[in-house]
Design a protein around this motif. Structure first.
Motif, PDB file in Angstrom:
ATOM      1  N   ARG A   1       6.496  -3.165   4.315  1.00  0.00           N
ATOM      2  CA  ARG A   1       5.993  -4.344   5.038  1.00  0.00           C
ATOM      3  C   ARG A   1       6.008  -4.125   6.541  1.00  0.00           C
ATOM      4  NH1 ARG A   1       9.262  -9.731   5.216  1.00  0.00           N
ATOM      5  NH2 ARG A   1      10.046  -8.678   7.048  1.00  0.00           N
ATOM      6  N   GLU A   2       7.152  -3.678   7.062  1.00  0.00           N
ATOM      7  CA  GLU A   2       7.280  -3.506   8.511  1.00  0.00           C
ATOM      8  C   GLU A   2       6.421  -2.350   9.021  1.00  0.00           C
ATOM      9  OE1 GLU A   2       8.879  -5.650  10.545  1.00  0.00           O
ATOM     10  OE2 GLU A   2       9.172  -6.815   8.715  1.00  0.00           O
ATOM     11  N   GLY A   3       6.473  -1.203   8.344  1.00  0.00           N
ATOM     12  CA  GLY A   3       5.668  -0.053   8.756  1.00  0.00           C
ATOM     13  C   GLY A   3       4.187  -0.327   8.624  1.00  0.00           C
ATOM     14  N   GLY A   4       3.807  -0.979   7.536  1.00  0.00           N
ATOM     15  CA  GLY A   4       2.406  -1.316   7.319  1.00  0.00           C
ATOM     16  C   GLY A   4       1.872  -2.272   8.370  1.00  0.00           C
ATOM     17  N   ALA A   5       2.700  -3.204   8.806  1.00  0.00           N
ATOM     18  CA  ALA A   5       2.271  -4.153   9.840  1.00  0.00           C
ATOM     19  C   ALA A   5       1.958  -3.427  11.148  1.00  0.00           C
ATOM     20  CB  ALA A   5       3.349  -5.210  10.059  1.00  0.00           C
ATOM     21  N   VAL A   6       2.757  -2.423  11.491  1.00  0.00           N
ATOM     22  CA  VAL A   6       2.508  -1.671  12.731  1.00  0.00           C
ATOM     23  C   VAL A   6       1.324  -0.728  12.558  1.00  0.00           C
ATOM     24  CG1 VAL A   6       3.486  -0.013  14.380  1.00  0.00           C
ATOM     25  CG2 VAL A   6       4.926  -1.846  13.463  1.00  0.00           C
ATOM     26  N   LEU A   7       1.240  -0.060  11.415  1.00  0.00           N
ATOM     27  CA  LEU A   7       0.180   0.928  11.200  1.00  0.00           C
ATOM     28  C   LEU A   7      -1.201   0.311  10.981  1.00  0.00           C
ATOM     29  CD1 LEU A   7       2.031   3.429   8.855  1.00  0.00           C
ATOM     30  CD2 LEU A   7       1.220   3.896  11.177  1.00  0.00           C
ATOM     31  N   PHE A   8      -1.260  -0.793  10.261  1.00  0.00           N
ATOM     32  CA  PHE A   8      -2.551  -1.286   9.782  1.00  0.00           C
ATOM     33  C   PHE A   8      -3.001  -2.628  10.348  1.00  0.00           C
ATOM     34  CE2 PHE A   8      -0.681   1.236   6.215  1.00  0.00           C
ATOM     35  CZ  PHE A   8      -1.460   2.362   6.418  1.00  0.00           C
ATOM     36  N   VAL A   9      -2.136  -3.321  11.080  1.00  0.00           N
ATOM     37  CA  VAL A   9      -2.491  -4.625  11.625  1.00  0.00           C
ATOM     38  C   VAL A   9      -2.339  -4.563  13.139  1.00  0.00           C
ATOM     39  CG1 VAL A   9      -1.975  -7.091  11.639  1.00  0.00           C
ATOM     40  CG2 VAL A   9      -1.654  -5.777   9.535  1.00  0.00           C
ATOM     41  N   ASP A  10      -3.430  -4.800  13.832  1.00  0.00           N
ATOM     42  CA  ASP A  10      -3.394  -4.772  15.293  1.00  0.00           C
ATOM     43  C   ASP A  10      -2.956  -6.149  15.778  1.00  0.00           C
ATOM     44  OD1 ASP A  10      -3.625  -3.906  17.870  1.00  0.00           O
ATOM     45  OD2 ASP A  10      -5.804  -4.134  17.964  1.00  0.00           O
ATOM     46  N   GLY A  11      -1.640  -6.346  15.789  1.00  0.00           N
ATOM     47  CA  GLY A  11      -1.140  -7.669  16.154  1.00  0.00           C
ATOM     48  C   GLY A  11       0.228  -7.599  16.787  1.00  0.00           C
ATOM     49  N   ALA A  12       0.981  -8.662  16.565  1.00  0.00           N
ATOM     50  CA  ALA A  12       2.288  -8.809  17.199  1.00  0.00           C
ATOM     51  C   ALA A  12       3.256  -7.699  16.807  1.00  0.00           C
ATOM     52  CB  ALA A  12       2.877 -10.177  16.834  1.00  0.00           C
ATOM     53  N   ALA A  13       3.227  -7.262  15.558  1.00  0.00           N
ATOM     54  CA  ALA A  13       4.156  -6.214  15.114  1.00  0.00           C
ATOM     55  C   ALA A  13       3.904  -4.916  15.874  1.00  0.00           C
ATOM     56  CB  ALA A  13       4.041  -5.983  13.613  1.00  0.00           C
ATOM     57  N   ARG A  14       2.652  -4.565  16.057  1.00  0.00           N
ATOM     58  CA  ARG A  14       2.331  -3.328  16.778  1.00  0.00           C
ATOM     59  C   ARG A  14       2.738  -3.441  18.245  1.00  0.00           C
ATOM     60  NH1 ARG A  14      -3.458  -0.819  16.038  1.00  0.00           N
ATOM     61  NH2 ARG A  14      -2.608  -0.569  13.945  1.00  0.00           N
ATOM     62  N   GLN A  15       2.485  -4.586  18.855  1.00  0.00           N
ATOM     63  CA  GLN A  15       2.877  -4.773  20.255  1.00  0.00           C
ATOM     64  C   GLN A  15       4.397  -4.747  20.398  1.00  0.00           C
ATOM     65  OE1 GLN A  15       0.913  -8.308  21.588  1.00  0.00           O
ATOM     66  NE2 GLN A  15      -1.018  -7.238  21.965  1.00  0.00           N
TER      67      GLN A  15
ATOM     68  N   PRO B   1       4.553   8.096  16.278  1.00  0.00           N
ATOM     69  CA  PRO B   1       3.698   8.047  15.082  1.00  0.00           C
ATOM     70  C   PRO B   1       4.214   8.834  13.879  1.00  0.00           C
ATOM     71  CG  PRO B   1       2.337   8.243  17.038  1.00  0.00           C
ATOM     72  CD  PRO B   1       3.772   8.411  17.489  1.00  0.00           C
ATOM     73  N   PHE B   2       4.703  10.064  14.070  1.00  0.00           N
ATOM     74  CA  PHE B   2       5.141  10.827  12.892  1.00  0.00           C
ATOM     75  C   PHE B   2       6.367  10.191  12.236  1.00  0.00           C
ATOM     76  CE2 PHE B   2       7.707  13.072  16.100  1.00  0.00           C
ATOM     77  CZ  PHE B   2       8.912  13.274  15.438  1.00  0.00           C
ATOM     78  N   VAL B   3       7.217   9.552  13.021  1.00  0.00           N
ATOM     79  CA  VAL B   3       8.382   8.861  12.452  1.00  0.00           C
ATOM     80  C   VAL B   3       7.916   7.632  11.680  1.00  0.00           C
ATOM     81  CG1 VAL B   3      10.534   7.633  12.976  1.00  0.00           C
ATOM     82  CG2 VAL B   3       9.949   9.708  14.243  1.00  0.00           C
ATOM     83  N   LEU B   4       6.998   6.892  12.264  1.00  0.00           N
ATOM     84  CA  LEU B   4       6.492   5.690  11.609  1.00  0.00           C
ATOM     85  C   LEU B   4       5.787   6.031  10.300  1.00  0.00           C
ATOM     86  CD1 LEU B   4       5.997   2.652  11.617  1.00  0.00           C
ATOM     87  CD2 LEU B   4       3.966   3.077  13.025  1.00  0.00           C
ATOM     88  N   TRP B   5       4.931   7.056  10.302  1.00  0.00           N
ATOM     89  CA  TRP B   5       4.238   7.448   9.079  1.00  0.00           C
ATOM     90  C   TRP B   5       5.218   7.953   8.018  1.00  0.00           C
ATOM     91  CZ3 TRP B   5      -0.158   6.293   6.993  1.00  0.00           C
ATOM     92  CH2 TRP B   5      -1.201   5.847   7.790  1.00  0.00           C
ATOM     93  N   PHE B   6       6.187   8.763   8.437  1.00  0.00           N
ATOM     94  CA  PHE B   6       7.189   9.235   7.475  1.00  0.00           C
ATOM     95  C   PHE B   6       7.906   8.048   6.838  1.00  0.00           C
ATOM     96  CE2 PHE B   6      11.635   9.912   6.515  1.00  0.00           C
ATOM     97  CZ  PHE B   6      11.532  10.830   5.492  1.00  0.00           C
ATOM     98  N   ASN B   7       8.388   7.126   7.673  1.00  0.00           N
ATOM     99  CA  ASN B   7       9.138   5.990   7.146  1.00  0.00           C
ATOM    100  C   ASN B   7       8.282   5.136   6.223  1.00  0.00           C
ATOM    101  OD1 ASN B   7      11.543   6.702   8.401  1.00  0.00           O
ATOM    102  ND2 ASN B   7      11.087   5.509  10.224  1.00  0.00           N
ATOM    103  N   PHE B   8       7.028   4.915   6.599  1.00  0.00           N
ATOM    104  CA  PHE B   8       6.145   4.123   5.757  1.00  0.00           C
ATOM    105  C   PHE B   8       5.957   4.785   4.393  1.00  0.00           C
ATOM    106  CE2 PHE B   8       1.841   3.181   4.174  1.00  0.00           C
ATOM    107  CZ  PHE B   8       1.984   1.827   3.956  1.00  0.00           C
TER     108      PHE B   8
END
Length: 141
Positions: free
Chosen positions: A29-43, A50-57
């Motif tokens: 949920r958290e990783g997907g919000a940053v990776l795939f939704v251009d919104g508050a989670a990404r900001q 990026p490589f840490v975020l993709w690995f964790n997701f």
């Protein structure tokens, strides 16, 4: 009278199974919000790596599989928990190299990776001991 050959599910098994599954769902949920939704989670993520975020997701899927395997008392689930722990340690090491080389990062990434390491090292340790799995002895030549 029929004997049950499978050990009864105990509190530790229940706890680490649900922890792994819950941790996986939250990670997705958290990783997907940053990776795939251009919104508050990404900001809010700021200077995420990026490589840490993709690995964790992607690891979130493995967390769920491991949790289900632990729930079903499968021996491979203990091995998967160990693989997750080692892979997380390697990505954490790569993150450290990224930081030392001057890459942008957020303190919450270091905190989250530390938490992941501790959680998965604990799950792997408990799963290993509960599974009764042993390391094969080395053969002499």
């Amino acid at each position: 009278m029929r004997m049950n050959t499978r050990p009864q599910r105990n509190t530790w098994n229940w706890l680490i199974s649900l922890l792994a599954i819950g941790f996986g769902l939250l990670t997705l949920r958290e990783g997907g919000a940053v990776l795939f939704v251009d919104g508050a989670a990404r900001q809010a993520a700021g200077h995420y790596v990026p490589f840490v975020l993709w690995f964790n997701f992607l690891a979130g899927f493995a967390y769920i599989v491991a949790g289900v395997g632990l729930w079903m008392r499968r021996h491979w689930a203990a091995w998967l928990a160990i693989v997750i722990t080692v892979a997380t340690a390697l990505v954490f090491l790569a993150f450290g190299v990224h930081v030392v080389l001057g890459g942008a990062w957020e303190q919450r990434t270091a905190v989250a990776m530390t938490l992941r390491m501790l959680v998965w090292a604990g799950i792997a340790t408990i799963a290993w001991h509960r599974s009764g799995t042993t390391v094969p002895a080395a053969r002499e030549h």
